[in-house]
Design a protein around this motif. Structure first.
Motif, PDB file in Angstrom:
ATOM      1  N   ASP A 258     -17.074  -4.236 -20.907  1.00  0.00           N
ATOM      2  CA  ASP A 258     -17.328  -5.351 -21.821  1.00  0.00           C
ATOM      3  C   ASP A 258     -18.722  -5.347 -22.443  1.00  0.00           C
ATOM      4  OD1 ASP A 258     -18.603  -5.854 -19.431  1.00  0.00           O
ATOM      5  OD2 ASP A 258     -18.188  -8.006 -19.447  1.00  0.00           O
ATOM      6  N   HIS A 259     -19.592  -4.364 -22.112  1.00  0.00           N
ATOM      7  CA  HIS A 259     -20.924  -4.353 -22.726  1.00  0.00           C
ATOM      8  C   HIS A 259     -21.613  -3.014 -22.474  1.00  0.00           C
ATOM      9  CE1 HIS A 259     -22.033  -5.305 -18.541  1.00  0.00           C
ATOM     10  NE2 HIS A 259     -23.265  -4.900 -18.841  1.00  0.00           N
ATOM     11  N   ARG A 282     -10.485  -3.322 -12.755  1.00  0.00           N
ATOM     12  CA  ARG A 282     -10.556  -4.785 -12.841  1.00  0.00           C
ATOM     13  C   ARG A 282     -11.170  -5.429 -11.604  1.00  0.00           C
ATOM     14  NH1 ARG A 282      -8.352  -6.801 -17.246  1.00  0.00           N
ATOM     15  NH2 ARG A 282      -6.769  -5.626 -18.414  1.00  0.00           N
ATOM     16  N   ASP A 284     -13.882  -4.685 -10.324  1.00  0.00           N
ATOM     17  CA  ASP A 284     -15.327  -4.735 -10.517  1.00  0.00           C
ATOM     18  C   ASP A 284     -15.739  -5.090 -11.940  1.00  0.00           C
ATOM     19  OD1 ASP A 284     -16.266  -3.509  -7.829  1.00  0.00           O
ATOM     20  OD2 ASP A 284     -14.759  -2.075  -8.545  1.00  0.00           O
ATOM     21  N   TRP A 285     -14.863  -4.850 -12.900  1.00  0.00           N
ATOM     22  CA  TRP A 285     -15.182  -5.034 -14.313  1.00  0.00           C
ATOM     23  C   TRP A 285     -14.263  -6.079 -14.933  1.00  0.00           C
ATOM     24  CZ3 TRP A 285     -15.103   0.740 -16.292  1.00  0.00           C
ATOM     25  CH2 TRP A 285     -16.336   1.352 -15.983  1.00  0.00           C
ATOM     26  N   LYS A 286     -14.638  -6.501 -16.113  1.00  0.00           N
ATOM     27  CA  LYS A 286     -13.763  -7.339 -16.931  1.00  0.00           C
ATOM     28  C   LYS A 286     -12.925  -6.427 -17.822  1.00  0.00           C
ATOM     29  CE  LYS A 286     -17.019 -11.204 -16.980  1.00  0.00           C
ATOM     30  NZ  LYS A 286     -17.884 -12.062 -17.831  1.00  0.00           N
ATOM     31  N   GLY A 287     -12.161  -5.561 -17.175  1.00  0.00           N
ATOM     32  CA  GLY A 287     -11.346  -4.615 -17.914  1.00  0.00           C
ATOM     33  C   GLY A 287     -11.068  -3.368 -17.108  1.00  0.00           C
ATOM     34  N   THR A 288     -10.432  -2.404 -17.752  1.00  0.00           N
ATOM     35  CA  THR A 288     -10.022  -1.157 -17.105  1.00  0.00           C
ATOM     36  C   THR A 288     -10.879   0.003 -17.606  1.00  0.00           C
ATOM     37  OG1 THR A 288      -8.455  -0.644 -18.872  1.00  0.00           O
ATOM     38  CG2 THR A 288      -7.649  -2.011 -17.034  1.00  0.00           C
ATOM     39  N   ASP A 291     -10.289   0.503 -21.194  1.00  0.00           N
ATOM     40  CA  ASP A 291     -11.057  -0.479 -21.964  1.00  0.00           C
ATOM     41  C   ASP A 291     -12.495   0.000 -22.147  1.00  0.00           C
ATOM     42  OD1 ASP A 291      -8.895  -2.236 -22.142  1.00  0.00           O
ATOM     43  OD2 ASP A 291      -9.446  -3.283 -20.289  1.00  0.00           O
TER      44      ASP A 291
END
Length: 314
Positions: A258-259, A282, A284-288, A291
Protein backbone atom coordinates in the motif's frame (compact mmCIF):
# COMPACT_ATOMS: atom_id res chain seq x y z
CA UNK A 1 -5.62 -0.07 -18.92
CA UNK A 2 -4.18 3.19 -20.28
CA UNK A 3 -2.30 3.26 -23.53
CA UNK A 4 0.25 5.98 -22.65
CA UNK A 5 3.67 6.70 -24.02
CA UNK A 6 4.88 3.13 -23.46
CA UNK A 7 2.38 1.73 -25.99
CA UNK A 8 3.10 4.49 -28.47
CA UNK A 9 6.87 4.00 -28.17
CA UNK A 10 6.57 0.25 -28.80
CA UNK A 11 4.31 0.83 -31.80
CA UNK A 12 6.69 3.45 -33.20
CA UNK A 13 9.55 1.00 -32.75
CA UNK A 14 7.70 -1.62 -34.79
CA UNK A 15 6.85 0.95 -37.49
CA UNK A 16 10.51 1.99 -37.74
CA UNK A 17 11.50 -1.63 -38.22
CA UNK A 18 8.84 -2.00 -40.92
CA UNK A 19 10.19 1.06 -42.74
CA UNK A 20 13.70 -0.33 -42.64
CA UNK A 21 12.39 -3.62 -43.97
CA UNK A 22 10.65 -1.84 -46.83
CA UNK A 23 13.83 0.01 -47.76
CA UNK A 24 15.72 -3.26 -47.75
CA UNK A 25 13.12 -4.86 -50.05
CA UNK A 26 13.68 -2.05 -52.55
CA UNK A 27 17.42 -2.56 -52.29
CA UNK A 28 17.01 -6.25 -53.02
CA UNK A 29 14.85 -5.45 -56.04
CA UNK A 30 17.62 -3.24 -57.34
CA UNK A 31 20.14 -6.00 -56.77
CA UNK A 32 17.96 -8.48 -58.65
CA UNK A 33 17.69 -6.13 -61.62
CA UNK A 34 21.46 -6.08 -61.98
CA UNK A 35 22.05 -2.56 -60.70
CA UNK A 36 24.58 -3.70 -58.13
CA UNK A 37 25.73 -7.27 -58.57
CA UNK A 38 26.72 -8.39 -62.04
CA UNK A 39 24.50 -6.00 -64.03
CA UNK A 40 25.33 -4.67 -67.53
CA UNK A 41 26.89 -1.22 -67.77
CA UNK A 42 26.38 1.36 -70.52
CA UNK A 43 29.40 0.00 -72.38
CA UNK A 44 27.96 -3.50 -72.40
CA UNK A 45 30.40 -4.83 -69.79
CA UNK A 46 29.34 -6.42 -66.53
CA UNK A 47 29.72 -4.08 -63.52
CA UNK A 48 31.38 -5.56 -60.45
CA UNK A 49 31.31 -4.67 -56.77
CA UNK A 50 34.10 -2.45 -55.54
CA UNK A 51 37.06 -4.41 -54.11
CA UNK A 52 36.69 -5.31 -50.43
CA UNK A 53 32.90 -5.57 -50.38
CA UNK A 54 31.38 -8.68 -48.88
CA UNK A 55 28.95 -10.76 -50.95
CA UNK A 56 25.27 -10.45 -50.04
CA UNK A 57 24.42 -12.93 -47.30
CA UNK A 58 20.86 -14.19 -46.95
CA UNK A 59 17.74 -12.07 -47.16
CA UNK A 60 18.00 -8.90 -45.02
CA UNK A 61 14.43 -7.85 -45.74
CA UNK A 62 13.08 -11.20 -44.63
CA UNK A 63 15.10 -10.99 -41.41
CA UNK A 64 13.82 -7.49 -40.68
CA UNK A 65 10.23 -8.54 -41.34
CA UNK A 66 10.71 -11.45 -38.93
CA UNK A 67 12.17 -9.10 -36.32
CA UNK A 68 9.25 -6.70 -36.69
CA UNK A 69 6.82 -9.57 -36.27
CA UNK A 70 8.71 -10.71 -33.16
CA UNK A 71 8.48 -7.23 -31.64
CA UNK A 72 4.75 -7.09 -32.30
CA UNK A 73 4.25 -10.51 -30.71
CA UNK A 74 6.35 -9.61 -27.66
CA UNK A 75 4.45 -6.40 -27.11
CA UNK A 76 1.09 -8.12 -27.54
CA UNK A 77 2.09 -10.76 -24.96
CA UNK A 78 3.24 -8.09 -22.50
CA UNK A 79 0.07 -6.08 -23.01
CA UNK A 80 -2.13 -9.15 -22.48
CA UNK A 81 -0.28 -10.09 -19.28
CA UNK A 82 -0.50 -6.51 -18.01
CA UNK A 83 -4.27 -6.58 -18.59
CA UNK A 84 -4.65 -9.93 -16.80
CA UNK A 85 -2.82 -8.61 -13.73
CA UNK A 86 -4.60 -5.23 -13.86
CA UNK A 87 -1.51 -3.08 -14.32
CA UNK A 88 -1.91 0.57 -15.18
CA UNK A 89 0.58 0.37 -18.06
CA UNK A 90 2.55 -2.26 -19.94
CA UNK A 91 5.96 -2.74 -18.21
CA UNK A 92 8.94 -1.49 -20.15
CA UNK A 93 11.52 -3.90 -21.56
CA UNK A 94 14.99 -3.48 -20.02
CA UNK A 95 18.03 -2.89 -22.23
CA UNK A 96 20.48 -5.68 -22.95
CA UNK A 97 22.89 -6.39 -20.06
CA UNK A 98 25.97 -4.14 -20.22
CA UNK A 99 28.91 -5.65 -22.09
CA UNK A 100 31.23 -4.01 -19.56
CA UNK A 101 30.00 -4.38 -15.99
CA UNK A 102 30.06 -1.24 -13.83
CA UNK A 103 32.62 -1.04 -11.04
CA UNK A 104 30.81 -1.75 -7.76
CA UNK A 105 32.20 0.04 -4.72
CA UNK A 106 30.98 0.58 -1.18
CA UNK A 107 28.70 3.58 -0.75
CA UNK A 108 30.36 6.44 1.07
CA UNK A 109 29.57 6.25 4.76
CA UNK A 110 28.78 2.52 4.62
CA UNK A 111 32.40 1.38 4.98
CA UNK A 112 33.86 -0.56 7.88
CA UNK A 113 37.46 -0.31 9.14
CA UNK A 114 39.95 -1.64 6.57
CA UNK A 115 37.09 -2.32 4.15
CA UNK A 116 39.13 -1.82 0.99
CA UNK A 117 42.41 -3.09 2.42
CA UNK A 118 40.83 -6.41 3.39
CA UNK A 119 38.96 -6.73 0.09
CA UNK A 120 35.62 -7.04 1.87
CA UNK A 121 32.39 -7.31 -0.15
CA UNK A 122 31.14 -3.87 -1.27
CA UNK A 123 28.00 -2.56 0.43
CA UNK A 124 25.86 -0.51 -1.95
CA UNK A 125 22.32 0.76 -2.46
CA UNK A 126 22.50 1.70 -6.15
CA UNK A 127 24.33 0.24 -9.14
CA UNK A 128 26.27 2.87 -11.12
CA UNK A 129 24.57 2.93 -14.53
CA UNK A 130 23.02 5.41 -16.92
CA UNK A 131 20.42 2.83 -17.94
CA UNK A 132 16.97 3.83 -16.74
CA UNK A 133 16.49 0.60 -14.79
CA UNK A 134 15.79 -0.45 -11.22
CA UNK A 135 16.33 -3.83 -9.54
CA UNK A 136 13.71 -5.69 -7.49
CA UNK A 137 14.95 -7.70 -4.49
CA UNK A 138 12.76 -9.72 -2.11
CA UNK A 139 13.78 -10.81 1.39
CA UNK A 140 13.29 -13.71 3.81
CA UNK A 141 10.72 -16.19 2.38
CA UNK A 142 7.85 -16.02 4.88
CA UNK A 143 4.98 -15.84 2.34
CA UNK A 144 4.72 -18.53 -0.33
CA UNK A 145 2.01 -17.22 -2.61
CA UNK A 146 1.47 -19.28 -5.81
CA UNK A 147 -0.18 -16.27 -7.45
CA UNK A 148 3.06 -14.33 -7.06
CA UNK A 149 4.99 -16.99 -8.98
CA UNK A 150 2.37 -16.99 -11.74
CA UNK A 151 2.35 -13.21 -11.96
CA UNK A 152 6.13 -12.84 -12.21
CA UNK A 153 6.42 -15.63 -14.76
CA UNK A 154 3.54 -14.25 -16.80
CA UNK A 155 4.94 -10.70 -16.83
CA UNK A 156 8.57 -11.89 -17.17
CA UNK A 157 9.78 -9.49 -14.47
CA UNK A 158 13.29 -10.32 -13.13
CA UNK A 159 13.96 -10.26 -9.40
CA UNK A 160 16.50 -11.45 -6.85
CA UNK A 161 15.55 -13.31 -3.64
CA UNK A 162 17.46 -13.22 -0.33
CA UNK A 163 16.36 -16.21 1.76
CA UNK A 164 16.53 -17.29 5.41
CA UNK A 165 16.41 -21.01 6.12
CA UNK A 166 14.11 -20.89 9.13
CA UNK A 167 11.39 -19.48 6.86
CA UNK A 168 11.93 -21.50 3.68
CA UNK A 169 12.61 -24.96 5.13
CA UNK A 170 8.91 -25.78 5.36
CA UNK A 171 8.67 -25.58 1.56
CA UNK A 172 12.00 -25.68 -0.29
CA UNK A 173 10.04 -26.69 -3.40
CA UNK A 174 8.32 -23.31 -3.66
CA UNK A 175 11.65 -21.57 -4.09
CA UNK A 176 12.86 -24.24 -6.51
CA UNK A 177 9.96 -23.24 -8.76
CA UNK A 178 11.11 -19.65 -8.36
CA UNK A 179 14.66 -20.61 -9.36
CA UNK A 180 13.41 -22.63 -12.33
CA UNK A 181 11.53 -19.54 -13.52
CA UNK A 182 14.78 -17.54 -13.57
CA UNK A 183 15.08 -15.91 -10.15
CA UNK A 184 18.44 -16.02 -8.36
CA UNK A 185 18.35 -17.28 -4.75
CA UNK A 186 20.79 -15.61 -2.37
CA UNK A 187 21.84 -15.51 1.28
CA UNK A 188 19.93 -13.79 4.11
CA UNK A 189 21.35 -15.99 6.96
CA UNK A 190 19.94 -19.10 8.59
CA UNK A 191 17.85 -17.46 11.34
CA UNK A 192 17.72 -13.71 10.51
CA UNK A 193 19.53 -12.45 13.65
CA UNK A 194 20.88 -8.98 14.39
CA UNK A 195 24.40 -9.84 13.30
CA UNK A 196 26.46 -7.11 15.01
CA UNK A 197 25.40 -8.55 18.38
CA UNK A 198 27.06 -11.88 17.52
CA UNK A 199 30.68 -12.97 17.63
CA UNK A 200 32.63 -13.46 14.41
CA UNK A 201 32.25 -17.23 14.75
CA UNK A 202 28.49 -17.04 15.23
CA UNK A 203 28.09 -14.69 12.28
CA UNK A 204 30.14 -17.02 10.11
CA UNK A 205 27.94 -19.97 11.09
CA UNK A 206 24.82 -17.97 10.14
CA UNK A 207 26.22 -16.95 6.76
CA UNK A 208 28.17 -20.06 5.76
CA UNK A 209 25.35 -22.26 7.01
CA UNK A 210 22.94 -20.55 4.64
CA UNK A 211 25.44 -20.94 1.81
CA UNK A 212 25.37 -24.68 2.52
CA UNK A 213 21.55 -24.80 2.54
CA UNK A 214 21.24 -23.04 -0.79
CA UNK A 215 23.93 -25.19 -2.38
CA UNK A 216 22.27 -28.37 -1.10
CA UNK A 217 18.75 -27.53 -2.29
CA UNK A 218 19.42 -25.29 -5.29
CA UNK A 219 22.81 -26.38 -6.60
CA UNK A 220 24.95 -23.27 -6.15
CA UNK A 221 26.60 -21.14 -3.49
CA UNK A 222 25.38 -17.54 -3.73
CA UNK A 223 27.65 -14.63 -4.52
CA UNK A 224 25.23 -12.13 -2.92
CA UNK A 225 24.42 -11.67 0.76
CA UNK A 226 22.11 -9.19 2.46
CA UNK A 227 22.48 -8.77 6.24
CA UNK A 228 19.18 -8.93 8.15
CA UNK A 229 17.69 -5.49 8.80
CA UNK A 230 20.57 -4.07 6.75
CA UNK A 231 22.78 -4.18 9.86
CA UNK A 232 26.39 -5.34 9.73
CA UNK A 233 29.84 -4.70 11.17
CA UNK A 234 33.40 -5.53 10.17
CA UNK A 235 33.04 -9.12 11.36
CA UNK A 236 29.89 -9.54 9.25
CA UNK A 237 31.72 -8.67 6.06
CA UNK A 238 34.81 -10.67 7.05
CA UNK A 239 32.59 -13.72 7.62
CA UNK A 240 30.71 -13.13 4.38
CA UNK A 241 33.96 -13.00 2.42
CA UNK A 242 35.17 -16.20 4.11
CA UNK A 243 31.91 -17.88 3.04
CA UNK A 244 32.41 -16.94 -0.62
CA UNK A 245 30.24 -13.82 -0.81
CA UNK A 246 31.27 -11.20 -3.40
CA UNK A 247 28.63 -8.47 -2.91
CA UNK A 248 26.44 -7.15 -0.08
CA UNK A 249 23.64 -5.11 -1.71
CA UNK A 250 21.30 -3.09 0.48
CA UNK A 251 18.53 -0.91 -0.98
CA UNK A 252 17.43 2.62 -1.89
CA UNK A 253 13.65 2.16 -1.69
CA UNK A 254 11.24 -0.30 -0.07
CA UNK A 255 7.83 -1.13 -1.53
CA UNK A 256 4.81 -2.53 0.31
CA UNK A 257 1.33 -3.47 -0.84
CA UNK A 258 0.00 0.00 0.00
CA UNK A 259 2.97 2.43 -0.01
CA UNK A 260 6.66 3.09 -0.70
CA UNK A 261 9.48 4.11 1.67
CA UNK A 262 12.56 6.00 0.47
CA UNK A 263 16.13 6.23 1.73
CA UNK A 264 16.99 9.42 -0.16
CA UNK A 265 15.76 12.91 0.65
CA UNK A 266 14.16 13.47 -2.77
CA UNK A 267 11.84 10.46 -2.39
CA UNK A 268 12.31 9.45 -6.00
CA UNK A 269 13.73 6.68 -8.18
CA UNK A 270 17.17 6.92 -9.77
CA UNK A 271 18.92 4.84 -12.47
CA UNK A 272 20.33 1.67 -10.90
CA UNK A 273 18.36 1.86 -7.64
CA UNK A 274 17.88 -1.37 -5.70
CA UNK A 275 14.32 -1.77 -4.42
CA UNK A 276 13.57 -3.94 -1.39
CA UNK A 277 10.39 -5.77 -0.54
CA UNK A 278 9.53 -8.89 1.48
CA UNK A 279 7.68 -12.16 1.05
CA UNK A 280 4.54 -11.05 2.88
CA UNK A 281 0.77 -11.33 2.58
CA UNK A 282 -2.42 -10.15 4.23
CA UNK A 283 -1.27 -11.31 7.66
CA UNK A 284 1.32 -8.52 7.61
CA UNK A 285 0.26 -6.14 4.82
CA UNK A 286 -2.85 -4.41 3.60
CA UNK A 287 -2.78 -6.60 0.53
CA UNK A 288 -1.08 -9.52 -1.20
CA UNK A 289 2.22 -9.98 -2.99
CA UNK A 290 0.52 -9.43 -6.38
CA UNK A 291 -0.87 -6.17 -4.92
CA UNK A 292 2.69 -5.17 -4.01
CA UNK A 293 4.03 -6.05 -7.46
CA UNK A 294 1.21 -4.05 -9.05
CA UNK A 295 2.11 -0.99 -6.97
CA UNK A 296 5.80 -1.48 -7.76
CA UNK A 297 5.34 -1.86 -11.52
CA UNK A 298 2.81 0.92 -11.88
CA UNK A 299 5.18 3.45 -10.31
CA UNK A 300 8.40 2.41 -12.05
CA UNK A 301 6.65 2.22 -15.43
CA UNK A 302 4.96 5.58 -14.93
CA UNK A 303 8.38 7.10 -14.24
CA UNK A 304 9.87 5.53 -17.37
CA UNK A 305 11.93 2.78 -15.72
CA UNK A 306 12.31 -0.86 -16.69
CA UNK A 307 13.06 -3.66 -14.22
CA UNK A 308 16.42 -5.32 -14.90
CA UNK A 309 18.19 -8.33 -13.41
CA UNK A 310 20.62 -7.27 -10.67
CA UNK A 311 23.11 -10.04 -11.41
CA UNK A 312 23.44 -8.84 -15.03
CA UNK A 313 25.11 -5.67 -13.72
CA UNK A 314 27.52 -7.33 -11.26
Amino acid sequence: MGSGSVVQNDKKRVRRVGVRAGVTVLALAALASGCALGGTGADGTGSRPAPGQQPLQGQPARALHAYAAELRAEYAARAAAAARWRLGKVPLTPPAPPATKPAITTRQGFEVDDHEELGLPPVFTTVPTKDKVVFLTIDDGAEKDPAFLRMMSDLKIPYTAFLSDYLIKEDYGYFKKMQDAGATLNNHTLHHPYLPALSYGSQKREICGMQDVIEKHYGRRPALFRPPFGNYDRDTLRAAKACGVKYAPLWSEEVFADHWDYREWDRDLHPGDIVLTHFRGRADWKGTMPDMIRRFLDLVTEKGYAVARLEDYL
